[in-house]
Design a protein around this motif. Structure first.
Motif, PDB file in Angstrom:
ATOM      1  N   GLY A 106      -0.364   2.654  -3.393  1.00 57.66           N
ATOM      2  CA  GLY A 106      -0.802   4.000  -3.039  1.00 57.66           C
ATOM      3  C   GLY A 106      -0.360   5.034  -4.069  1.00 57.66           C
ATOM      4  O   GLY A 106      -1.128   5.933  -4.437  1.00 57.66           O
ATOM      5  N   THR A 107       0.866   4.889  -4.553  1.00 59.56           N
ATOM      6  CA  THR A 107       1.367   5.798  -5.583  1.00 59.56           C
ATOM      7  C   THR A 107       0.563   5.647  -6.861  1.00 59.56           C
ATOM      8  O   THR A 107       0.197   6.644  -7.500  1.00 59.56           O
ATOM      9  CB  THR A 107       2.865   5.522  -5.844  1.00 59.56           C
ATOM     10  N   ASP A 156       4.455   1.304  -5.526  1.00 56.30           N
ATOM     11  CA  ASP A 156       3.491   0.800  -4.544  1.00 56.30           C
ATOM     12  C   ASP A 156       2.083   1.157  -4.998  1.00 56.30           C
ATOM     13  O   ASP A 156       1.899   2.017  -5.861  1.00 56.30           O
ATOM     14  CB  ASP A 156       3.787   1.368  -3.152  1.00 56.30           C
ATOM     15  N   SER A 208      -2.820   7.287  -6.428  1.00 59.83           N
ATOM     16  CA  SER A 208      -2.690   8.754  -6.471  1.00 59.83           C
ATOM     17  C   SER A 208      -2.514   9.248  -7.896  1.00 59.83           C
ATOM     18  O   SER A 208      -3.129  10.247  -8.295  1.00 59.83           O
ATOM     19  CB  SER A 208      -1.492   9.203  -5.627  1.00 59.83           C
ATOM     20  N   LEU A 260       0.819  -1.213   0.000  1.00 60.78           N
ATOM     21  CA  LEU A 260       0.000   0.000   0.000  1.00 60.78           C
ATOM     22  C   LEU A 260       0.850   1.261   0.000  1.00 60.78           C
ATOM     23  O   LEU A 260       0.432   2.293  -0.517  1.00 60.78           O
ATOM     24  CB  LEU A 260      -0.945   0.001   1.201  1.00 60.78           C
ATOM     25  N   LYS A 261       2.023   1.171   0.602  1.00 59.84           N
ATOM     26  CA  LYS A 261       2.951   2.300   0.721  1.00 59.84           C
ATOM     27  C   LYS A 261       4.312   1.839   0.214  1.00 59.84           C
ATOM     28  O   LYS A 261       4.538   0.640   0.049  1.00 59.84           O
ATOM     29  CB  LYS A 261       3.083   2.721   2.187  1.00 59.84           C
ATOM     30  N   PRO A 262       5.226   2.782   0.022  1.00 62.98           N
ATOM     31  CA  PRO A 262       6.584   2.357  -0.364  1.00 62.98           C
ATOM     32  C   PRO A 262       7.123   1.319   0.620  1.00 62.98           C
ATOM     33  O   PRO A 262       6.977   1.452   1.838  1.00 62.98           O
ATOM     34  CB  PRO A 262       7.388   3.661  -0.308  1.00 62.98           C
TER      35      PRO A 262
END
Length: 128
Positions: free
Chosen positions: A49-50, A47, A53, A23-25
């Motif tokens: 999330g990126t 990731d 976005s 979900l995140k780096p």
């Protein structure tokens, strides 16, 4: 429409239990690999999330996605990065493989749906 469908698919993907790692780096130290070792192997970290976005950005923004193939390429980059560093049997590698299988199934279904939509629209235009 196509990128919105990709965002919908990503929104579903992040609820998959194996998505928690991506979900995140990635913090490689949390999975037994030093940051230096990870960065020597992985040149383009990615990731979920990126990706989400970037899918939400207006398409005129330089870092926005322009095609579903570029989205798919980044999703697959997550998995290939993990497979470069961790071996099958490692928790994160196994989670990546399961999530990758999920992605392949649902992305193929999305592509088929989008293709059918385009073909249907073309047929309707031919008859009108």
């Amino acid at each position: 429409m196509q990128l919105a469908a990709c965002l919908d698919l990503l929104d579903e993907m992040v609820t998959h239990e194996d998505a928690q790692y991506f979900l995140k780096p990635l913090v490689s130290e949390d999975h037994g690999v030093s940051k230096d070792a990870y960065e020597k192997i992985v040149k383009q970290p990615m990731d979920l999330g990126t990706i989400q976005s970037r899918l939400k950005l207006p398409t005129d923004q330089p870092s926005s996605y322009k095609s579903i193939s570029s989205v798919s390429k980044d999703v697959n980059r997550i998995f290939s990065n993990v497979m470069k560093v961790w071996a099958p049997g490692d928790e994160i590698a196994d989670a990546a493989r399961r999530l990758q299988n999920w992605w392949y199934v649902f992305m193929d279904a999305l592509r088929a749906t989008l293709l059918l939509s385009v073909l249907t629209a073309e047929l309707l235009n031919d008859f009108l």
